[in-house]
Design an enzyme around this catalytic site. Structure first.
Site, mmCIF file in Angstrom:
data_model
loop_
_atom_site.group_PDB
_atom_site.id
_atom_site.type_symbol
_atom_site.label_atom_id
_atom_site.label_comp_id
_atom_site.label_asym_id
_atom_site.label_seq_id
_atom_site.Cartn_x
_atom_site.Cartn_y
_atom_site.Cartn_z
ATOM 1 N N ASN A 86 38.193 -68.385 33.336
ATOM 2 C CA ASN A 86 38.312 -69.363 34.411
ATOM 3 C C ASN A 86 37.019 -70.162 34.503
ATOM 4 O O ASN A 86 35.932 -69.603 34.353
ATOM 5 C CB ASN A 86 38.581 -68.657 35.746
ATOM 6 C CG ASN A 86 39.914 -67.928 35.750
ATOM 7 O OD1 ASN A 86 40.902 -68.439 35.230
ATOM 8 N ND2 ASN A 86 39.946 -66.728 36.314
ATOM 9 N N HIS A 99 32.787 -64.858 31.838
ATOM 10 C CA HIS A 99 33.467 -63.606 31.519
ATOM 11 C C HIS A 99 34.847 -63.906 30.967
ATOM 12 O O HIS A 99 35.503 -64.865 31.378
ATOM 13 C CB HIS A 99 33.576 -62.685 32.739
ATOM 14 C CG HIS A 99 34.069 -63.351 33.976
ATOM 15 N ND1 HIS A 99 33.277 -64.175 34.745
ATOM 16 C CD2 HIS A 99 35.282 -63.342 34.575
ATOM 17 C CE1 HIS A 99 33.975 -64.629 35.770
ATOM 18 N NE2 HIS A 99 35.210 -64.149 35.680
#
Ligand code: AMP
Length: 114
Positions: A86, A99
Site C-alpha cells: 500500500n 512493507h
C-alpha cells in the site's frame, strides 16, 4: 523518530518475528486479515514505495524472495496467496515504513472491492 516497524526490527517492542537477516525482517501482522498475514519489511526505513531508490533494487527483490520462501514455509505456496504494497493515502497505507503484506491460507476473493 524511529518508525513502529524499526522498533520491532530492533526488538524494542514485541513482534512475532518469523524471519530476520541483514536486510529484511518479517513478522506476523497484529491484525491478521487471513490465516497467514506476514509483513516483510526492509531493515532500513524506506517510508513508501515512492521513496524506493535505484540502489534499492536488490533490497526490494530480496523482500520478494523472502516472501516466496515464507509462503512455502507457511504451506500456502501451492494454493496461492497475495502480495500487497500500500502506498500513501489512496493506497490505504497506515505505517510509513515500506512493507509487503503476504496474505493467504484461504480464498481471498477479488483483488479490489467495487
Ligand atoms: P498498511 O496499511 O499497508 O500500512 O499496513 C500496516 C499494517 O501494520 C496493518 O495491517 C496493521 O495491522 C499492521 N500493524 C500495525 N501495528 C503493528 C504491530 N505492532 N505489529 C504487527 N503489525 C502491525
Amino acid at each position: 523518530m524511529p518508525t513502529l516497524f524499526e522498533k520491532i526490527i530492533a526488538r524494542q517492542i514485541a513482534g512475532d518475528i518469523v524471519h530476520q537477516d541483514d536486510r529484511v525482517t518479517a513478522f506476523r501482522d497484529i491484525h491478521p486479515r487471513a490465516p497467514v498475514h506476514i509483513l516483510i519489511v526492509p531493515n532500513k526505513p524506506i517510508p513508501t514505495a515512492n521513496d524506493i531508490e535505484d540502489g534499492d533494487e536488490a533490497l526490494v527483490g530480496h523482500m520478494f524472495t523472502v516472501a516466496r520462501d515464507l509462503a512455502k514455509r507457511e504451506g500456502i505456496a501451492d494454493n496461492g496467496y497475495r502480495l500487497i504494497i500500500n502506498c500513501n493515502t489512496h493506497g490505504g497505507q497506515e505505517v510509513y515504513h515500506l512493507h509487503v503484506h503476504l496474505v493467504g491460507g484461504a480464498p481471498l476473493g477479488p483483488m479490489l472491492s467495487r
